[in-house]
Design a protein around this motif. Sequence first.
Motif, PDB file in Angstrom:
ATOM      1  N   UNK B  90       0.971  -1.021  -0.039  1.00 37.78           N
ATOM      2  CA  UNK B  90      -0.123   0.005  -0.067  1.00 37.78           C
ATOM      3  C   UNK B  90       0.833   1.293   0.013  1.00 37.78           C
ATOM      4  N   UNK B  91       0.168   2.408  -0.046  1.00 36.11           N
ATOM      5  CA  UNK B  91       1.114   3.614  -0.092  1.00 36.11           C
ATOM      6  C   UNK B  91       1.136   4.215   1.215  1.00 36.11           C
ATOM      7  N   UNK B  92       2.245   3.900   1.883  1.00 36.43           N
ATOM      8  CA  UNK B  92       2.524   4.255   3.286  1.00 36.43           C
ATOM      9  C   UNK B  92       2.259   5.679   3.587  1.00 36.43           C
ATOM     10  N   UNK B  93       2.492   6.785   2.727  1.00 36.17           N
ATOM     11  CA  UNK B  93       2.511   7.988   3.102  1.00 36.17           C
ATOM     12  C   UNK B  93       0.982   8.642   3.237  1.00 36.17           C
ATOM     13  N   UNK B  94      -0.160   7.833   2.507  1.00 37.16           N
ATOM     14  CA  UNK B  94      -1.432   8.120   2.630  1.00 37.16           C
ATOM     15  C   UNK B  94      -1.956   7.705   4.102  1.00 37.16           C
ATOM     16  N   UNK B  95      -2.880   8.604   4.299  1.00 35.99           N
ATOM     17  CA  UNK B  95      -3.813   8.351   5.744  1.00 35.99           C
ATOM     18  C   UNK B  95      -4.875   7.129   5.154  1.00 35.99           C
ATOM     19  N   UNK B  96      -4.982   6.368   6.105  1.00 42.03           N
ATOM     20  CA  UNK B  96      -6.045   5.224   5.705  1.00 42.03           C
ATOM     21  C   UNK B  96      -7.369   5.702   5.078  1.00 42.03           C
ATOM     22  N   UNK B  97      -8.050   6.784   5.682  1.00 41.96           N
ATOM     23  CA  UNK B  97      -9.151   7.505   4.920  1.00 41.96           C
ATOM     24  C   UNK B  97      -8.692   7.797   3.332  1.00 41.96           C
ATOM     25  N   UNK B 121     -15.712  -0.458  11.749  1.00 44.83           N
ATOM     26  CA  UNK B 121     -16.233  -1.794  12.417  1.00 44.83           C
ATOM     27  C   UNK B 121     -14.987  -2.702  12.713  1.00 44.83           C
ATOM     28  N   UNK B 122     -13.983  -2.613  11.856  1.00 45.24           N
ATOM     29  CA  UNK B 122     -12.690  -3.427  12.224  1.00 45.24           C
ATOM     30  C   UNK B 122     -11.665  -2.618  13.060  1.00 45.24           C
ATOM     31  N   UNK B 123     -12.245  -1.564  13.359  1.00 45.39           N
ATOM     32  CA  UNK B 123     -11.440  -0.568  14.371  1.00 45.39           C
ATOM     33  C   UNK B 123     -10.026  -0.088  13.957  1.00 45.39           C
ATOM     34  N   UNK B 124     -10.201   0.080  12.541  1.00 48.23           N
ATOM     35  CA  UNK B 124      -8.924   0.673  11.862  1.00 48.23           C
ATOM     36  C   UNK B 124      -8.874   2.310  12.220  1.00 48.23           C
ATOM     37  N   UNK B 125      -7.664   3.009  12.356  1.00 52.74           N
ATOM     38  CA  UNK B 125      -7.906   4.194  12.631  1.00 52.74           C
ATOM     39  C   UNK B 125      -7.814   5.008  11.387  1.00 52.74           C
ATOM     40  N   UNK B 126      -8.786   5.660  10.683  1.00 52.24           N
ATOM     41  CA  UNK B 126      -8.768   6.156   9.346  1.00 52.24           C
ATOM     42  C   UNK B 126      -8.039   7.448   9.351  1.00 52.24           C
ATOM     43  N   UNK B 127      -7.516   8.005  10.552  1.00 51.76           N
ATOM     44  CA  UNK B 127      -6.670   9.378  10.297  1.00 51.76           C
ATOM     45  C   UNK B 127      -5.302   8.916  10.472  1.00 51.76           C
ATOM     46  N   UNK B 128      -4.731   7.723  10.795  1.00 50.18           N
ATOM     47  CA  UNK B 128      -3.568   7.524  10.727  1.00 50.18           C
ATOM     48  C   UNK B 128      -2.960   7.038   9.355  1.00 50.18           C
ATOM     49  N   UNK B 129      -1.654   7.501   9.220  1.00 52.94           N
ATOM     50  CA  UNK B 129      -0.831   7.214   8.089  1.00 52.94           C
ATOM     51  C   UNK B 129      -0.700   5.436   7.914  1.00 52.94           C
ATOM     52  N   UNK B 130      -0.679   5.168   6.633  1.00 56.07           N
ATOM     53  CA  UNK B 130      -0.745   3.703   6.526  1.00 56.07           C
ATOM     54  C   UNK B 130       0.569   2.912   6.845  1.00 56.07           C
ATOM     55  N   UNK B 131       1.375   3.946   6.713  1.00 51.95           N
ATOM     56  CA  UNK B 131       2.850   3.236   7.283  1.00 51.95           C
ATOM     57  C   UNK B 131       2.924   2.893   8.653  1.00 51.95           C
ATOM     58  N   UNK B 132       2.189   3.619   9.508  1.00 55.18           N
ATOM     59  CA  UNK B 132       2.109   2.978  10.738  1.00 55.18           C
ATOM     60  C   UNK B 132       1.415   1.787  11.033  1.00 55.18           C
ATOM     61  N   UNK B 133       0.624   1.321  10.162  1.00 51.60           N
ATOM     62  CA  UNK B 133      -0.252   0.126  10.099  1.00 51.60           C
ATOM     63  C   UNK B 133       0.648  -0.988  10.343  1.00 51.60           C
ATOM     64  N   UNK B 134       0.094  -2.129  10.950  1.00 52.11           N
ATOM     65  CA  UNK B 134       0.657  -3.613  11.059  1.00 52.11           C
ATOM     66  C   UNK B 134       0.266  -4.208   9.737  1.00 52.11           C
ATOM     67  N   UNK B 135       0.804  -5.259   9.632  1.00 49.07           N
ATOM     68  CA  UNK B 135       0.458  -6.059   8.258  1.00 49.07           C
ATOM     69  C   UNK B 135      -0.962  -6.599   8.592  1.00 49.07           C
ATOM     70  N   UNK B 136      -1.468  -6.834   9.757  1.00 49.43           N
ATOM     71  CA  UNK B 136      -2.890  -7.440   9.891  1.00 49.43           C
ATOM     72  C   UNK B 136      -3.637  -6.124   9.385  1.00 49.43           C
ATOM     73  N   UNK B 137      -3.628  -4.932   9.901  1.00 49.86           N
ATOM     74  CA  UNK B 137      -4.362  -3.761   9.730  1.00 49.86           C
ATOM     75  C   UNK B 137      -4.537  -3.357   8.202  1.00 49.86           C
TER      76      UNK B 137
END
Lengths: 253, 307
Positions: B90-97, B121-137
Amino acid sequence: MRREFRLTLWATLAIAFVLELLLVPAILFWPRFEDKLEMLSSMAPIQVLKDQLGFIEQTGVAGYVLAQHFFKVCSTLGVLAAALLASPAIAGHSLRGTLELCLARPISRRRMLLERYSLGAFALVAPVFLTTATIPMLVERVGESLDQGPLALCALHQSLFLLAIYSLGFLGSCCARNPWVVAGAVLFGGLVQLALYMVETATHWSLFRMSDVPTYIAVYQKHALDPRLWIPMVGVSVVSLLISLAVFSRRAP
Amino acid sequence: MVDSSGIVARGVTRAFGAKLALAPVDFDAKPGEITGLLGPNGSGKSTLMRCLVGITRADAGDVVIHGVRLAGDGLAVRRVAAYAPGELALFGELKAREHLEWLLRGRTREGLERAREIAKELELPLDARVRTFSHGMKRQLLFAATLGPRVPVRILDEASEGLDPQKRGALIAMLERDAREGTAILLSSHHLGEVDRACKELVCLHQGRVVYRGSAADVRARAGRRVRVVFQDERERELFAARATSLPGRTTQSVGNALVFEHDGADPRPFLGALAALRDVPAPRALEYGELSLEELYRDLYGVEAC
């Protein structure tokens, strides 16, 4: 698209900033350069440079500005920008592993490719026009004047030259999996062409002959583009883009 | 347009140079069902899924998705089918939203809103950058983007890979709910438990060929006619195999210390009676009967133990 627009905007501003940063001191240096032009001409180590200085002597500030902005800065840095903008267009996604995601969306490949091409081309060409537009204002600071119309034509010629190089790089990006290989190839090709330009016996083989001082002076003085130059440049761009479309239509991630 | 809903694939073939990635593959995935696509790594699952949505062009064959025949670059098919690749870049620099917007470009606004709801519903933080996400997120974000748009077909390549059991369960529950609403879902997975739970139909690939196609219920019924007899060691297993020739049915596999027997009929009692009557054979340490299902099938098809 927001991501792509944002990246394009940043690239456009960064290139324009660098071009302007080099243009302003060059123009402000003109009076001192003019004073020493004859001496510089006699000191020029190679004939090609002697010829360039000879053209500037004949045409004054116009030749000087055209040489500084278009031949020296836009052509050389433009090749670098073209390489950096074109190479990651598709191969960058391939390297990052995001190409499959791009292709998974309900957007046609043709549209996706044309959007990428257009955005990169805009980031390459817009700074040339933007910085050229500031030239009349800058030369007034040194007590000279230049017409905006012919300068815009020179910017157009410069853009066509850079677009041809960009289009070849873009085609390379559609075929390759590593953008650095494409960027390296474009830069290496550019350096070889520039080196050829400096060699008196081989200068006529260099593509930079299509974008050198006599070319821009001719465009500026005649108020027209030379069809012997712009038609091949446009042709290279169009053919490269068509091949890119054909290659990309069958490309697997 | 042809009159066919769900996924219909006929003779789909793809080679990469000299390597045949997909021999002619035929299968259907019906609306309202989750069809499981099984197979070891390199068996052609991802290539098949890419071929279905036009990301990789098939060399030959015919694909019809929700009545739309795959042609050209597959744009018409991708309008009626949402696809989640197995590759998770994914593009880590983008926010999840922002990433959801990017992923759902070309879909309706409603699809985007729904994807956001699923992500919440899956409790994903939409305003966080994708680069901070774990593999599962990241996997869940992609899942939300695939489940968001209201399309009649969804194709998911290892959608639950890397997820913890709780999240895996949540995803499967969402897919089951979606299937109940009439969506045809093709789900590839290496997790036999989730396939066993969610999939009505199974397609098993091996070296680009379909080696099994049928309902999961058939697999279970078939597994129900098997008895796995476990011994102390391999020597005892071999001794037993040599002397127990009078047992009804046939030996299908010798795996480690165990022998697997397949017997006729759904009632195991005749087999167990004959087993009890055997004399001068090593005593089994354990007997397993019935719910071996997919693991058993996997072992049969691919000759390897699944866990």
